[in-house]
Motif scaffolding. Sequence first.
Motif, PDB file in Angstrom:
ATOM      1  N   GLU A 241       0.808  -1.225   0.000  1.00  0.00           N
ATOM      2  CA  GLU A 241       0.000   0.000   0.000  1.00  0.00           C
ATOM      3  C   GLU A 241       0.833   1.265   0.000  1.00  0.00           C
ATOM      4  O   GLU A 241       0.635   2.158  -0.831  1.00  0.00           O
ATOM      5  CB  GLU A 241      -0.905   0.013   1.241  1.00  0.00           C
ATOM      6  CG  GLU A 241      -2.250  -0.582   1.038  1.00  0.00           C
ATOM      7  CD  GLU A 241      -3.201  -0.249   2.182  1.00  0.00           C
ATOM      8  OE1 GLU A 241      -4.415  -0.391   1.969  1.00  0.00           O
ATOM      9  OE2 GLU A 241      -2.737   0.144   3.261  1.00  0.00           O
ATOM     10  N   LYS A 242       1.754   1.366   0.931  1.00  0.00           N
ATOM     11  CA  LYS A 242       2.529   2.598   1.067  1.00  0.00           C
ATOM     12  C   LYS A 242       3.387   2.847  -0.163  1.00  0.00           C
ATOM     13  O   LYS A 242       3.564   3.996  -0.588  1.00  0.00           O
ATOM     14  CB  LYS A 242       3.382   2.534   2.332  1.00  0.00           C
ATOM     15  CG  LYS A 242       2.577   2.571   3.620  1.00  0.00           C
ATOM     16  CD  LYS A 242       3.457   2.600   4.853  1.00  0.00           C
ATOM     17  CE  LYS A 242       2.640   2.688   6.121  1.00  0.00           C
ATOM     18  NZ  LYS A 242       3.471   2.749   7.343  1.00  0.00           N
ATOM     19  N   ASN A 243       3.940   1.777  -0.736  1.00  0.00           N
ATOM     20  CA  ASN A 243       4.727   1.907  -1.961  1.00  0.00           C
ATOM     21  C   ASN A 243       3.884   2.466  -3.098  1.00  0.00           C
ATOM     22  O   ASN A 243       4.295   3.383  -3.820  1.00  0.00           O
ATOM     23  CB  ASN A 243       5.281   0.542  -2.377  1.00  0.00           C
ATOM     24  CG  ASN A 243       6.697   0.324  -1.891  1.00  0.00           C
ATOM     25  OD1 ASN A 243       7.142   0.977  -0.961  1.00  0.00           O
ATOM     26  ND2 ASN A 243       7.393  -0.594  -2.516  1.00  0.00           N
ATOM     27  N   GLU A 252       3.524  10.636   1.020  1.00  0.00           N
ATOM     28  CA  GLU A 252       4.253   9.760   1.940  1.00  0.00           C
ATOM     29  C   GLU A 252       3.343   9.406   3.113  1.00  0.00           C
ATOM     30  O   GLU A 252       2.839  10.289   3.815  1.00  0.00           O
ATOM     31  CB  GLU A 252       5.495  10.474   2.474  1.00  0.00           C
ATOM     32  CG  GLU A 252       6.424   9.586   3.246  1.00  0.00           C
ATOM     33  CD  GLU A 252       7.502   8.949   2.375  1.00  0.00           C
ATOM     34  OE1 GLU A 252       7.819   7.782   2.629  1.00  0.00           O
ATOM     35  OE2 GLU A 252       8.009   9.618   1.455  1.00  0.00           O
ATOM     36  N   VAL A 253       3.123   8.096   3.310  1.00  0.00           N
ATOM     37  CA  VAL A 253       2.381   7.628   4.475  1.00  0.00           C
ATOM     38  C   VAL A 253       3.400   7.371   5.584  1.00  0.00           C
ATOM     39  O   VAL A 253       4.148   6.393   5.554  1.00  0.00           O
ATOM     40  CB  VAL A 253       1.586   6.344   4.164  1.00  0.00           C
ATOM     41  CG1 VAL A 253       0.777   5.912   5.387  1.00  0.00           C
ATOM     42  CG2 VAL A 253       0.661   6.562   2.969  1.00  0.00           C
ATOM     43  N   PRO A 259      -3.405   5.087   4.932  1.00  0.00           N
ATOM     44  CA  PRO A 259      -3.594   5.748   3.635  1.00  0.00           C
ATOM     45  C   PRO A 259      -4.603   6.895   3.671  1.00  0.00           C
ATOM     46  O   PRO A 259      -4.422   7.905   2.993  1.00  0.00           O
ATOM     47  CB  PRO A 259      -4.082   4.599   2.750  1.00  0.00           C
ATOM     48  CG  PRO A 259      -3.409   3.393   3.321  1.00  0.00           C
ATOM     49  CD  PRO A 259      -3.435   3.618   4.811  1.00  0.00           C
ATOM     50  N   ALA A 260      -5.656   6.741   4.489  1.00  0.00           N
ATOM     51  CA  ALA A 260      -6.658   7.803   4.572  1.00  0.00           C
ATOM     52  C   ALA A 260      -6.066   9.113   5.073  1.00  0.00           C
ATOM     53  O   ALA A 260      -6.586  10.192   4.775  1.00  0.00           O
ATOM     54  CB  ALA A 260      -7.807   7.377   5.482  1.00  0.00           C
ATOM     55  N   PRO A 380      11.224  -1.476   1.815  1.00  0.00           N
ATOM     56  CA  PRO A 380      10.336  -0.522   1.142  1.00  0.00           C
ATOM     57  C   PRO A 380       9.776   0.554   2.061  1.00  0.00           C
ATOM     58  O   PRO A 380       9.221   1.540   1.584  1.00  0.00           O
ATOM     59  CB  PRO A 380       9.221  -1.416   0.594  1.00  0.00           C
ATOM     60  CG  PRO A 380       9.185  -2.568   1.523  1.00  0.00           C
ATOM     61  CD  PRO A 380      10.610  -2.806   1.926  1.00  0.00           C
ATOM     62  N   VAL A 381       9.901   0.347   3.387  1.00  0.00           N
ATOM     63  CA  VAL A 381       9.396   1.371   4.315  1.00  0.00           C
ATOM     64  C   VAL A 381      10.530   2.010   5.110  1.00  0.00           C
ATOM     65  O   VAL A 381      10.327   2.595   6.163  1.00  0.00           O
ATOM     66  CB  VAL A 381       8.317   0.792   5.265  1.00  0.00           C
ATOM     67  CG1 VAL A 381       7.043   0.510   4.493  1.00  0.00           C
ATOM     68  CG2 VAL A 381       8.802  -0.463   5.974  1.00  0.00           C
ATOM     69  N   SER A 382      11.740   1.883   4.583  1.00  0.00           N
ATOM     70  CA  SER A 382      12.919   2.597   5.099  1.00  0.00           C
ATOM     71  C   SER A 382      13.225   2.315   6.568  1.00  0.00           C
ATOM     72  O   SER A 382      13.571   3.219   7.330  1.00  0.00           O
ATOM     73  CB  SER A 382      12.747   4.112   4.883  1.00  0.00           C
ATOM     74  OG  SER A 382      12.566   4.401   3.512  1.00  0.00           O
TER      75      SER A 382
END
Length: 442
Positions: A241-243, A252-253, A259-260, A380-382
């Motif tokens: 999702e975040k990607n 950026e989430v 996401p909302a 992917p989320v650092s």
Amino acid sequence: MFAIFSKLKWKKEGAYTVERKDRTEHRRIEDASVPSELVYPLTMHIGAPASPVVNVGDTVKIGTLIAEKNGAISANTYSSVSGEVIEIGSRPTVHGEAPCIIIKNDFQDQRDAPLYANDEELDPQKKLEIIAKAGIVGMGGATFPTRVKLSPPKDKPIDTIIINGAECEPYATADHRLMVEYAEQLIEGIRVLQEIIPVEKVYIAIESNAHESVAVMNKAIADSEHIEIKELETIYPQGSEKNLIKKITKREVSPGQLPADVQTIVINVATTYAVYEAVRLGKPLTKRITTVSGQPLKEPKNLWVRIGTPIESLIEDCGGFQSMPGKMIHGGPMMGRPLNSGRVPVGKGTTTVTFLAEEEAEIDQRSPCIKCSECLNVCPVSLQPIMISNAYEKGNLKKAEKLGALDCIECGACSYICPSKIPILENIQKAKKAIRSSKEGA
């Protein structure tokens, strides 16, 4: 780790996996056999288990409610066959032994009444209620109740919906075939979503290796002004999702956000199809497409599977094994869960069942960390995966939490890229479980 991933190449926030989609990407979806007994776990979704509303001896039809959602984060469960309830008890599931409803199939395929009357007017709120009533959850594997996702806080207006067709697991082709064979129904499902949440833009995200689905979906949206195909690089885990949100909207989430919080909702293509069937046809969620693949199988396939079908039945549909499997996985080799029984049933989130050959499933011996930083680069989320793993192994849960263990999306890229074969993902999963347990006990 799995030998087929021993030579992963990476770039910042992703990895290039060895593709195995050629086994099923051009195979049309077939109807799976329907067994004599089907098993319905009460835990086929995130949140509280559903509560049985049937008893042993009750007769049911296709679309009969057999377990009711228990609270806001829960989901209804429906029978996918007609027959008799013969047991309510513990059975093997993807999450281990869990309470299930077992139904004996009478092979009559009698269908229960639809979710709503034909003459009933459906406003946006009613459509949301139908989605909840239908038992629809995220069918890309996350299994979060869809009605909740489609009900963001009023102070967080949504302006973008992303339809997730970025099927990044190496063997998975269920979503690809759904887009190729059911494009018109998917577009109708998107229209339902737009009727519930009027948005400025809908993007359909598809990886660039899925040429056929890109072409078919582009044709399907030709007359749709507010829908656009976004063809993305083929890289794992592109479908997270975040990607997707970052790649498509540049938003950026942040850790802890949803996401909302950035005015976006992400819905899987299979979930979108289920929304279409519920709101346009009045059908609850009773079936899904599942890819059954891997070298040991004689004939890998994409199958329309009745929910509750034991995996051993799908193996028979694929002609059995041509060689001894070394591992059976619910999902793909990157994020999937190992299984030790073919009695485990297909659930709402069963996108893929993967079988690895013995040589593919060999686990290499662990060696000391060489401080190469590849797990950091590929995350992917650092996050700093090896640091979280080390903190867990040293028993320092506070440090693991501070490093962001709970923000891990469990894609598995860190473990597969690790040249030292350290079980990084496994350690992070254990850390997350321990952190949550400590919070619940506090």
